[in-house]
Design a protein around this motif. Structure first.
Motif: not given
Length: 270
Positions: A102-115
């Motif tokens: 689920g690390v990338y699920d947390r990244f997805r919630s951050l205001p950063i570009a997806r890649p």
């Protein structure tokens, strides 16, 4: 009674080259700083290349070339390339593990570009590649390798190797996203990497191979091209068209696997 619910707008995603570069560097640093808390990862990056270099040189050198010194002069480039191909599998394994946790699920919630998280991980893995290559080259020099190509040849071979492994990273990204488990990631990865490494010019001269295998090694297998390129650059000998073939293979890998990897990445995080 009517319940009032407040909706909090998601923070706007950061755009722009400078913001993306900062975020990529932060993600890459996150991957690298984990080594501090898990020293076994650095040990793994160090022990395997050292072990292969010493075993191939002193166990097989006399049989293969008459002396360990002579075989080291030929095989060091192949060992560096083989180790880079196998080390590149860490991208697939690490990505699969992070997605599963689920690390990338947390990244997805951050205001950063997806890649950004994906590129950050690949960048960190490139730094690990540099460490492993430098370690093998330094050890090779200690046990008798002659760097006839000088520092310039060493740096050029490292740059070419990083270009090739960066292209391979997109294949490993796709593998890490579509494989069902870490065991399958490793199984599929080794199924690809092992035959490519051992049916190339990495460890033996291709003119000693049976005709069909010689055709495969010289005309098709990309590991032969990168191994011959690195060998020539380190030894200060002409590399012929092998550098061009390596770059063509790298471009082909990116053209084929980059869109597939990004499609799988978007699907996984949607």
């Amino acid at each position: 009674m009517t319940a009032l619910t407040a909706t909090v707008p998601s923070p706007a995603r950061q755009h722009g080259l400078a913001a993306n570069l900062r975020n990529i560097a932060s993600i890459a640093w996150r991957s690298l700083v984990q080594i501090k808390h898990n020293p076994m990862e650095l040990l793994d990056l160090s022990v395997q290349p050292v072990m292969f270099l010493l075993l191939f040189t002193f166990m097989f050198g006399g049989q293969m070339s008459g002396s360990p010194q002579e075989y080291l002069q030929y095989a060091l480039a192949g060992l560096i390339v083989q180790n880079s191909v196998f080390t590149a599998l860490n991208t697939a394994v690490g990505l699969h593990s992070d997605v599963a946790k689920g690390v990338y699920d947390r990244f997805r919630s951050l205001p950063i570009a997806r890649p950004v998280p994906l590129i950050g991980r690949i960048l960190a893995d490139m730094v690990k590649q540099v460490w492993a290559v430098a370690l093998m080259l330094v050890l090779g020099l200690i046990i008798g390798f002659d760097l006839n190509g000088g520092i310039g040849g060493a740096l050029a071979s490292l740059a070419l190797l990083l270009v090739f492994t960066l292209a391979m990273a997109w294949l490993n990204v796709l593998l890490g996203l579509v494989a069902g488990s870490e065991e399958k990631v490793m199984m599929f990865g080794f199924t690809i990497a092992m035959p490519l490494s051992f049916t190339s010019s990495a460890f033996v001269r291709t003119d000693t191979l049976p005709s069909a295998l010689q055709f495969w090694a010289e005309k098709i297998n990309p590991v032969t091209a990168i191994a011959d390129s690195v060998r020539g650059l380190l030894d200060g000998t002409p590399v012929g068209h092998s550098v061009i073939v390596t770059l063509v293979w790298a471009a082909g890998l990116v053209v084929v696997f980059f869109p597939l990897a990004m499609r799988a990445y978007r699907a996984k995080l949607s």
